[in-house]
Write a protein that holds these residues in place. Sequence first.
Motif, PDB file in Angstrom:
ATOM      1  N   ARG A  17       1.664  -8.968  -6.555  1.00 16.42           N
ATOM      2  CA  ARG A  17       1.652  -9.245  -5.108  1.00 16.42           C
ATOM      3  C   ARG A  17       1.192 -10.671  -4.808  1.00 16.42           C
ATOM      4  O   ARG A  17       0.303 -10.897  -3.987  1.00 16.42           O
ATOM      5  N   GLY A  18       1.767 -11.633  -5.515  1.00 21.54           N
ATOM      6  CA  GLY A  18       1.480 -13.037  -5.261  1.00 21.54           C
ATOM      7  C   GLY A  18       0.325 -13.614  -6.054  1.00 21.54           C
ATOM      8  O   GLY A  18       0.033 -14.804  -5.924  1.00 21.54           O
ATOM      9  N   ASP A  19      -0.358 -12.826  -6.863  1.00 21.98           N
ATOM     10  CA  ASP A  19      -1.465 -13.315  -7.682  1.00 21.98           C
ATOM     11  C   ASP A  19      -0.889 -14.194  -8.798  1.00 21.98           C
ATOM     12  O   ASP A  19      -0.293 -13.698  -9.752  1.00 21.98           O
ATOM     13  N   LEU A  20      -1.081 -15.505  -8.678  1.00 21.31           N
ATOM     14  CA  LEU A  20      -0.468 -16.447  -9.609  1.00 21.31           C
ATOM     15  C   LEU A  20      -0.932 -16.253 -11.043  1.00 21.31           C
ATOM     16  O   LEU A  20      -0.163 -16.465 -11.985  1.00 21.31           O
ATOM     17  N   GLU A  21      -2.173 -15.842 -11.239  1.00 21.69           N
ATOM     18  CA  GLU A  21      -2.668 -15.622 -12.599  1.00 21.69           C
ATOM     19  C   GLU A  21      -1.881 -14.498 -13.281  1.00 21.69           C
ATOM     20  O   GLU A  21      -1.466 -14.618 -14.441  1.00 21.69           O
ATOM     21  N   VAL A  22      -1.653 -13.417 -12.564  1.00 22.07           N
ATOM     22  CA  VAL A  22      -0.885 -12.301 -13.121  1.00 22.07           C
ATOM     23  C   VAL A  22       0.567 -12.725 -13.344  1.00 22.07           C
ATOM     24  O   VAL A  22       1.153 -12.456 -14.394  1.00 22.07           O
ATOM     25  N   ARG A  63       3.316 -11.164   6.527  1.00 22.99           N
ATOM     26  CA  ARG A  63       1.907 -10.769   6.433  1.00 22.99           C
ATOM     27  C   ARG A  63       1.686 -10.005   5.145  1.00 22.99           C
ATOM     28  O   ARG A  63       0.635 -10.110   4.520  1.00 22.99           O
ATOM     29  N   GLU A  64       2.670  -9.191   4.799  1.00 19.31           N
ATOM     30  CA  GLU A  64       2.630  -8.432   3.552  1.00 19.31           C
ATOM     31  C   GLU A  64       4.056  -8.260   3.059  1.00 19.31           C
ATOM     32  O   GLU A  64       4.997  -8.195   3.858  1.00 19.31           O
ATOM     33  N   PHE A  65       4.208  -8.234   1.748  1.00 26.64           N
ATOM     34  CA  PHE A  65       5.538  -8.099   1.153  1.00 26.64           C
ATOM     35  C   PHE A  65       5.373  -7.600  -0.273  1.00 26.64           C
ATOM     36  O   PHE A  65       4.595  -8.166  -1.040  1.00 26.64           O
ATOM     37  N   GLY A  66       6.059  -6.523  -0.609  1.00 19.44           N
ATOM     38  CA  GLY A  66       5.938  -5.985  -1.956  1.00 19.44           C
ATOM     39  C   GLY A  66       7.219  -5.354  -2.447  1.00 19.44           C
ATOM     40  O   GLY A  66       8.129  -5.067  -1.658  1.00 19.44           O
ATOM     41  N   CYS A  67       7.282  -5.145  -3.749  1.00 18.05           N
ATOM     42  CA  CYS A  67       8.415  -4.490  -4.402  1.00 18.05           C
ATOM     43  C   CYS A  67       7.972  -3.104  -4.829  1.00 18.05           C
ATOM     44  O   CYS A  67       6.951  -2.966  -5.507  1.00 18.05           O
ATOM     45  N   VAL A  68       8.746  -2.108  -4.448  1.00 14.97           N
ATOM     46  CA  VAL A  68       8.484  -0.740  -4.863  1.00 14.97           C
ATOM     47  C   VAL A  68       9.637  -0.314  -5.761  1.00 14.97           C
ATOM     48  O   VAL A  68      10.778  -0.226  -5.303  1.00 14.97           O
ATOM     49  N   GLY A  69       9.350  -0.102  -7.024  1.00  9.40           N
ATOM     50  CA  GLY A  69      10.372   0.354  -7.963  1.00  9.40           C
ATOM     51  C   GLY A  69      10.526   1.857  -7.869  1.00  9.40           C
ATOM     52  O   GLY A  69       9.560   2.595  -8.050  1.00  9.40           O
ATOM     53  N   GLY A  83      15.077  -0.287  -6.327  1.00  5.90           N
ATOM     54  CA  GLY A  83      13.896  -0.106  -5.498  1.00  5.90           C
ATOM     55  C   GLY A  83      14.087  -0.656  -4.110  1.00  5.90           C
ATOM     56  O   GLY A  83      15.208  -0.811  -3.631  1.00  5.90           O
ATOM     57  N   ARG A  84      12.949  -0.985  -3.496  1.00  3.90           N
ATOM     58  CA  ARG A  84      12.977  -1.481  -2.114  1.00  3.90           C
ATOM     59  C   ARG A  84      11.844  -2.466  -1.881  1.00  3.90           C
ATOM     60  O   ARG A  84      10.776  -2.347  -2.489  1.00  3.90           O
ATOM     61  N   TYR A  85      12.164  -3.441  -1.060  1.00  2.35           N
ATOM     62  CA  TYR A  85      11.142  -4.342  -0.558  1.00  2.35           C
ATOM     63  C   TYR A  85      10.527  -3.668   0.658  1.00  2.35           C
ATOM     64  O   TYR A  85      11.238  -3.089   1.487  1.00  2.35           O
ATOM     65  N   VAL A  86       9.218  -3.766   0.776  1.00  4.70           N
ATOM     66  CA  VAL A  86       8.517  -3.196   1.914  1.00  4.70           C
ATOM     67  C   VAL A  86       7.535  -4.253   2.392  1.00  4.70           C
ATOM     68  O   VAL A  86       6.802  -4.833   1.590  1.00  4.70           O
ATOM     69  N   GLY A  87       7.547  -4.510   3.689  1.00  3.33           N
ATOM     70  CA  GLY A  87       6.622  -5.512   4.193  1.00  3.33           C
ATOM     71  C   GLY A  87       6.553  -5.571   5.694  1.00  3.33           C
ATOM     72  O   GLY A  87       7.094  -4.710   6.398  1.00  3.33           O
ATOM     73  N   ARG A  88       5.887  -6.611   6.147  1.00  2.57           N
ATOM     74  CA  ARG A  88       5.735  -6.887   7.573  1.00  2.57           C
ATOM     75  C   ARG A  88       5.803  -8.398   7.722  1.00  2.57           C
ATOM     76  O   ARG A  88       5.106  -9.131   7.014  1.00  2.57           O
ATOM     77  N   THR A  89       6.678  -8.860   8.603  1.00  2.00           N
ATOM     78  CA  THR A  89       6.839 -10.302   8.792  1.00  2.00           C
ATOM     79  C   THR A  89       5.584 -10.906   9.414  1.00  2.00           C
ATOM     80  O   THR A  89       4.725 -10.189   9.937  1.00  2.00           O
ATOM     81  N   ALA A  90       5.501 -12.230   9.378  1.00  4.09           N
ATOM     82  CA  ALA A  90       4.378 -12.926  10.012  1.00  4.09           C
ATOM     83  C   ALA A  90       4.327 -12.595  11.494  1.00  4.09           C
ATOM     84  O   ALA A  90       3.252 -12.604  12.096  1.00  4.09           O
ATOM     85  N   GLY A  91       5.479 -12.263  12.091  1.00  6.65           N
ATOM     86  CA  GLY A  91       5.539 -11.871  13.501  1.00  6.65           C
ATOM     87  C   GLY A  91       5.205 -10.414  13.743  1.00  6.65           C
ATOM     88  O   GLY A  91       5.251  -9.942  14.872  1.00  6.65           O
ATOM     89  N   GLY A  92       4.906  -9.670  12.674  1.00  4.33           N
ATOM     90  CA  GLY A  92       4.477  -8.290  12.824  1.00  4.33           C
ATOM     91  C   GLY A  92       5.579  -7.241  12.731  1.00  4.33           C
ATOM     92  O   GLY A  92       5.325  -6.063  12.942  1.00  4.33           O
ATOM     93  N   VAL A  93       6.795  -7.656  12.401  1.00  2.00           N
ATOM     94  CA  VAL A  93       7.915  -6.722  12.351  1.00  2.00           C
ATOM     95  C   VAL A  93       7.978  -6.064  10.971  1.00  2.00           C
ATOM     96  O   VAL A  93       8.036  -6.762   9.958  1.00  2.00           O
ATOM     97  N   PRO A  94       7.980  -4.727  10.920  1.00  2.00           N
ATOM     98  CA  PRO A  94       8.091  -4.054   9.628  1.00  2.00           C
ATOM     99  C   PRO A  94       9.506  -4.199   9.063  1.00  2.00           C
ATOM    100  O   PRO A  94      10.475  -4.288   9.824  1.00  2.00           O
TER     101      PRO A  94
END
Length: 134
Positions: A17-22, A63-69, A83-94
């Motif tokens: 989820r964006g963690d550059l180290e991982v 605001r949030e964005f992830g991959c669900v396998g 899978g599917r991408y699941v998230g919420r835009t910076a404007g708050g739209v799911p």
Amino acid sequence: MADSPQVDVVRRFYGARGDLEVIRSVVAEDARWDVTEGFPRGGVYEGLDRILGDFFPFLADFREFGCVGDAYYEDGDQVIVLGRYVGRTAGGVPVTSRFAHFFTLRDGRITQLRQTSDTLPIARALEAGAGTGA
């Protein structure tokens, strides 16, 4: 049934989820990303630095964005994920959008991602979020 080592690497990538180290621990320095046109920052990216510096900034639009396998298929050094991408835009739209990811791995690291996805829901969510003034 336990995941294969290749599927485990892909799951760790999704879990980053964006963690550059991982991300740096599971993606090879010479990786190649081929992202569907129409997806935010769609195109081809050569090398981990370009992937991180030129492609991943699309996450700033969310605001949030992830991959669900939902389903993983492995054959040797190839892993396919439906899978599917699941998230919420910076404007708050799911947003939810289906994808197919085709990974190639070498020595326990991702060397290639070929992505295809339904880009329309993402484009619509980003457009709707832009109109919120957020």
